[in-house]
Design a protein around this motif. Sequence first.
Motif, short mmCIF file in Angstrom:
data_model
loop_
_atom_site.label_atom_id
_atom_site.label_comp_id
_atom_site.label_asym_id
_atom_site.label_seq_id
_atom_site.Cartn_x
_atom_site.Cartn_y
_atom_site.Cartn_z
N UNK A 36 0.79 -1.48 0.14
CA UNK A 36 -0.01 0.09 0.47
C UNK A 36 1.40 1.23 0.40
N UNK A 37 0.70 1.68 -1.15
CA UNK A 37 1.90 3.24 -1.29
C UNK A 37 1.03 4.44 -1.01
N UNK A 38 1.70 4.93 -0.42
CA UNK A 38 1.20 6.69 0.08
C UNK A 38 -0.73 6.24 0.85
N UNK A 39 -0.68 5.17 1.26
CA UNK A 39 -2.21 4.35 1.98
C UNK A 39 -3.02 4.87 0.91
N UNK A 40 -2.93 5.05 0.30
CA UNK A 40 -4.36 4.91 -1.69
C UNK A 40 -3.68 4.03 -2.68
N UNK A 41 -2.33 3.86 -3.01
CA UNK A 41 -1.88 3.32 -4.37
C UNK A 41 -1.98 1.86 -3.52
N UNK A 42 -2.23 0.99 -4.47
CA UNK A 42 -1.80 -0.41 -4.12
C UNK A 42 -0.96 -0.78 -5.54
N UNK A 43 -0.05 -1.54 -4.26
CA UNK A 43 0.82 -2.58 -5.36
C UNK A 43 0.96 -3.85 -5.45
N UNK A 44 0.02 -5.72 -5.76
CA UNK A 44 -0.30 -6.13 -5.31
C UNK A 44 0.35 -7.11 -5.82
N UNK A 45 0.73 -8.46 -5.95
CA UNK A 45 2.04 -9.25 -7.14
C UNK A 45 3.20 -8.80 -6.69
N UNK A 46 3.44 -10.35 -7.03
CA UNK A 46 5.48 -10.52 -7.17
C UNK A 46 5.22 -9.76 -8.31
N UNK A 47 5.11 -8.40 -9.03
CA UNK A 47 5.11 -8.00 -9.43
C UNK A 47 6.65 -7.66 -10.69
N UNK A 48 7.07 -7.91 -11.44
CA UNK A 48 8.57 -7.25 -12.77
C UNK A 48 9.08 -5.72 -11.79
N UNK A 49 10.31 -6.18 -11.45
CA UNK A 49 11.55 -4.69 -10.83
C UNK A 49 10.65 -3.12 -11.65
N UNK A 50 10.69 -3.47 -12.65
CA UNK A 50 10.30 -2.34 -13.79
C UNK A 50 9.11 -1.67 -13.50
N UNK A 51 8.11 -3.01 -12.97
CA UNK A 51 6.74 -2.57 -12.91
C UNK A 51 6.43 -1.84 -11.21
N UNK A 52 7.18 -1.81 -10.39
CA UNK A 52 7.26 -1.60 -8.93
C UNK A 52 8.16 -0.16 -9.64
N UNK A 53 9.39 -0.13 -10.07
CA UNK A 53 9.88 1.03 -10.49
C UNK A 53 8.74 2.68 -11.32
N UNK A 54 8.25 1.42 -12.59
CA UNK A 54 7.11 2.35 -13.09
C UNK A 54 5.77 2.79 -11.96
N UNK A 55 5.61 2.18 -11.22
CA UNK A 55 4.15 2.55 -10.66
C UNK A 55 4.86 3.62 -9.01
N UNK A 56 6.20 3.74 -8.65
CA UNK A 56 6.46 4.64 -7.55
C UNK A 56 6.79 5.68 -8.22
N UNK A 57 7.75 5.47 -9.50
CA UNK A 57 7.90 7.17 -10.53
C UNK A 57 6.37 7.63 -10.87
N UNK A 58 5.16 7.02 -11.15
CA UNK A 58 3.67 7.24 -10.93
C UNK A 58 3.64 8.20 -10.20
N UNK A 59 3.85 7.48 -8.51
CA UNK A 59 2.98 8.14 -7.73
C UNK A 59 4.12 9.54 -7.20
N UNK A 60 5.20 8.93 -7.18
CA UNK A 60 5.55 10.37 -7.58
C UNK A 60 5.07 11.94 -7.67
#
Length: 217
Positions: free
Chosen positions: A167-191
């Motif tokens: 749970x990112x920033x208490x409002x965005x969810x990332x579930x499952x063992x996503x690929x590393x680049x997916x984590x990077x992209x998701x966190x960058x979108x949140x930033x």
Amino acid sequence: MGKRRLEDALQKMDYPVEVTYRSFELDPTMERDVPYNIYEKLAQKYGMSIEQAKSNCKNMEQMAKKAGLDFRFDSQILTNTFDAHRLVMFAKTKGLMHEMTERILKAYYSESKHIGNYNTLTELAKEVGLDPKEVTDMLANGDLSEEVRADEQTAQEYGIRSIPFFLVNKKYAITGAQPTETFVQSLQQIIDQDGPFTKGNEGIFCDDDGCELPPKG
């Protein structure tokens, strides 16, 4: 695997991170000593054949290998993990939560150790620098059970039913063992959405419930 990929993503983003692990049992009703293997468990749970379960596990072993992990389902010992969670909570009080979590995960997935067994847990704790007598007493006395249950209650309140769940920033969810680049992209979108990370010593805070961005300022 999700934990490793998140860690890899955060390294690529080059932000300081403090990690805290939360307790979550996939099957709180599981016995300590289990008379069946992972393939039989999966076949029963998901209505698949033993061969299908073996194939799925083999695929997961291959994915783990690409992430630098060594999963061995053929010899994995299923067990109730509640006491292992209590040990991680205890390690947290000694500043060794990360080390204890890593050691337990390796013992379970790679070394086929019985992590529901008190002797096994005490030996693993000793390896990371915890006092074996303190660990033995903690396990025998049921200490930190309330803390584990509190984490599990929080997971229920968030509606978490599977892991990994971030749970990112208490409002965005990332579930499952996503690929590393997916984590990077998701966190960058949140930033991009919520603003950049704070510079200085306060970096992003992540745990198994997710990542929380520091306050803007």
